[in-house]
Design an enzyme around this catalytic site. Structure first.
Site, short mmCIF file in Angstrom:
data_model
loop_
_atom_site.label_atom_id
_atom_site.label_comp_id
_atom_site.label_asym_id
_atom_site.label_seq_id
_atom_site.Cartn_x
_atom_site.Cartn_y
_atom_site.Cartn_z
N ARG A 12 12.01 -5.09 4.63
CA ARG A 12 11.60 -3.71 4.59
C ARG A 12 12.82 -2.60 5.19
NH1 ARG A 12 5.77 -1.80 5.20
NH2 ARG A 12 5.90 -2.83 7.28
N ARG B 2 -0.19 -8.70 13.66
CA ARG B 2 -0.76 -7.61 12.67
C ARG B 2 -1.60 -8.47 11.63
NH1 ARG B 2 4.55 -4.84 11.13
NH2 ARG B 2 3.33 -3.79 9.43
N LYS C 147 0.94 -1.37 0.02
CA LYS C 147 -0.05 -0.07 0.01
C LYS C 147 0.79 1.30 -0.16
CE LYS C 147 -1.93 -1.23 3.92
NZ LYS C 147 -1.46 -2.30 4.27
N ARG D 179 11.57 -0.85 11.00
CA ARG D 179 10.60 -0.46 11.91
C ARG D 179 10.41 -1.55 12.98
NH1 ARG D 179 5.27 0.36 8.53
NH2 ARG D 179 4.17 -0.83 9.93
N ARG E 240 -9.51 1.12 8.72
CA ARG E 240 -9.18 -0.36 9.02
C ARG E 240 -9.94 -0.84 9.77
NH1 ARG E 240 -3.54 0.25 8.66
NH2 ARG E 240 -2.04 -0.71 10.00
P1 AP5 Z 1 4.80 -1.45 1.76
O1 AP5 Z 1 4.45 -0.69 0.88
O2 AP5 Z 1 5.58 -0.95 2.96
O3 AP5 Z 1 3.65 -2.23 2.57
P2 AP5 Z 1 2.20 -1.79 3.31
O4 AP5 Z 1 1.11 -2.41 2.67
O5 AP5 Z 1 2.19 -0.19 3.08
O6 AP5 Z 1 2.73 -2.42 4.65
P3 AP5 Z 1 2.57 -1.74 6.04
O7 AP5 Z 1 3.18 -2.92 6.96
O8 AP5 Z 1 3.25 -0.28 6.24
O9 AP5 Z 1 1.07 -1.70 6.39
P4 AP5 Z 1 0.45 -1.70 7.78
O10 AP5 Z 1 -0.79 -1.82 7.57
O11 AP5 Z 1 0.79 -2.97 8.64
O12 AP5 Z 1 1.30 -0.72 8.74
P5 AP5 Z 1 0.78 0.92 9.07
O13 AP5 Z 1 2.05 1.60 8.96
O14 AP5 Z 1 -0.46 1.14 8.24
O15 AP5 Z 1 5.65 -2.82 1.19
C1 AP5 Z 1 6.12 -3.83 2.14
C2 AP5 Z 1 7.80 -4.10 1.72
O16 AP5 Z 1 7.53 -4.94 0.65
C3 AP5 Z 1 8.47 -3.04 1.39
O17 AP5 Z 1 10.00 -3.35 1.87
C4 AP5 Z 1 8.59 -2.81 -0.05
O18 AP5 Z 1 9.64 -2.34 -0.59
C5 AP5 Z 1 8.30 -4.34 -0.53
N1 AP5 Z 1 7.44 -4.28 -1.75
C6 AP5 Z 1 6.10 -3.61 -1.81
N2 AP5 Z 1 5.69 -3.89 -3.05
C7 AP5 Z 1 6.31 -5.13 -3.51
C8 AP5 Z 1 6.00 -5.73 -4.65
N3 AP5 Z 1 5.27 -5.61 -5.74
N4 AP5 Z 1 7.23 -6.53 -4.75
C9 AP5 Z 1 8.23 -6.82 -4.12
N5 AP5 Z 1 8.42 -6.30 -2.97
C10 AP5 Z 1 7.35 -5.04 -2.78
O19 AP5 Z 1 0.19 0.52 10.78
C11 AP5 Z 1 1.22 0.38 11.54
C12 AP5 Z 1 0.41 0.34 12.97
O20 AP5 Z 1 -0.21 1.44 13.19
C13 AP5 Z 1 -0.64 -0.81 12.96
O21 AP5 Z 1 -0.24 -1.90 13.42
C14 AP5 Z 1 -1.54 0.05 13.98
O22 AP5 Z 1 -1.06 -0.28 15.44
C15 AP5 Z 1 -1.44 1.39 13.84
N6 AP5 Z 1 -2.44 1.95 12.83
C16 AP5 Z 1 -2.27 2.47 11.38
N7 AP5 Z 1 -3.48 2.75 11.11
C17 AP5 Z 1 -4.43 2.50 11.80
C18 AP5 Z 1 -5.64 2.66 11.72
N8 AP5 Z 1 -6.42 3.14 10.70
N9 AP5 Z 1 -6.48 2.18 12.91
C19 AP5 Z 1 -5.94 1.80 13.85
N10 AP5 Z 1 -4.45 1.61 14.04
C20 AP5 Z 1 -3.82 2.12 12.93
#
Ligand code: AP5
Ligand code: ZN
Length: 222
Positions: free
Chosen positions: A132, A176, A18, A165, A93
């Protein structure tokens, strides 16, 4: 002449790409990338009251409570740079978050235009998340194998040293994924029922996913 703001929601499990795709879309479409996780991490880094509240949830891989999260994101969407709309990454979410967002947009006669779900198998996700690396200065995301920086562990844009991270440890990633299945996966049906859902195979090279994504968004932006 003013055009109607465009709101795109990116759905999918942690590590499904994402953030990577939102960053690319931001440049291609000129819409801001609004990531709830990045907003929380910014607050955490600056030790704000919001960051301190969110920390324990994030460390466990649990969701931060809805009221805190909704207020934070709606506040972000009210800023001037979101006047043309936004690419939402990681929010909503939960069903409660999606309903709160819909209500806030409906107040202005607006709605979500597209919700894109990235489909990626669990085994791939664990490999992606553990490799990552993030830039502390500009937030750019890399992967040690799939998307490495040009210079060893340094950001291509600003040369800053990349970091991993805290919540990218295998045991936190497992929680997660569990939280995703229980609380977030139901949003796929929520947006399908509103006829704005598009599903994309996210288990392909980054460029191929971007291609499919741009196809799915065709016609949204003039
Ligand atoms: P990346 O693009 O970083 O993936 P992502 O989907 O953005 O993954 P996240 O882990 O950031 O999402 P998340 O939802 O767990 O975390 P968030 O920060 O929102 O890609 C991942 C890796 O793969 C990278 O290294 C990239 O280079 C590689 N990659 C990408 N595409 C690729 C491809 N096509 N092929 C190969 N490699 C590829 O949330 C963190 C925490 O914050 C949560 O756990 C929660 O505690 C809190 N939080 C955030 N939002 C909320 C909410 N709305 N409600 C409540 N708590 C929340
Ligand atoms: Zn950088």
């Amino acid at each position: 002449m003013t055009t109607k703001p465009v709101y795109i929601v990116l759905l999918g499990p942690p590590g499904s790409g994402k953030g990577t795709q939102a960053d690319i879309l931001q440049e291609r479409l000129g819409l801001p990338h609004v990531a709830s996780g990045d907003l929380f991490r910014y607050n955490l880094k600056n030790k704000t009251p919001l960051g301190l509240k969110a920390k324990s949830y994030m460390d466990r891989g649990d969701l931060v409570p809805d009221d805190i999260t909704i207020a934070m994101v709606l506040d972000r969407l009210a800023r001037p740079d979101c006047a043309r709309g936004a690419i939402l990454d990681g929010f909503p979410r939960t069903i409660a978050q999606a309903e709160a967002l819909d209500a806030a947009l409906a107040d202005k006669g607006l709605a979500i235009d597209r919700a894109v779900n990235f489909v990626v198998p669990d085994a791939v996700i664990v490999e992606r998340i553990t490799g990552r690396r993030i830039c502390p200065v500009c937030g750019a995301t890399y992967h040690v194998t799939f998307n490495p920086p040009k210079d060893d562990n340094r950001c291509d844009r600003d040369g800053a040293e990349l970091y991993q991270r805290d919540d990218d440890k295998p045991e936190t990633v497992r929680n997660r994924l569990k939280v995703y299945r229980e609380l977030t996966a139901p949003l796929v049906d929520y947006y399908r029922a509103k006829a704005v859902l598009v599903e994309i195979d996210g288990n392909r090279p980054i460029e191929a996913v971007t291609e499919a994504l741009l196809q799915a968004l065709q016609g949204l932006l003039a």
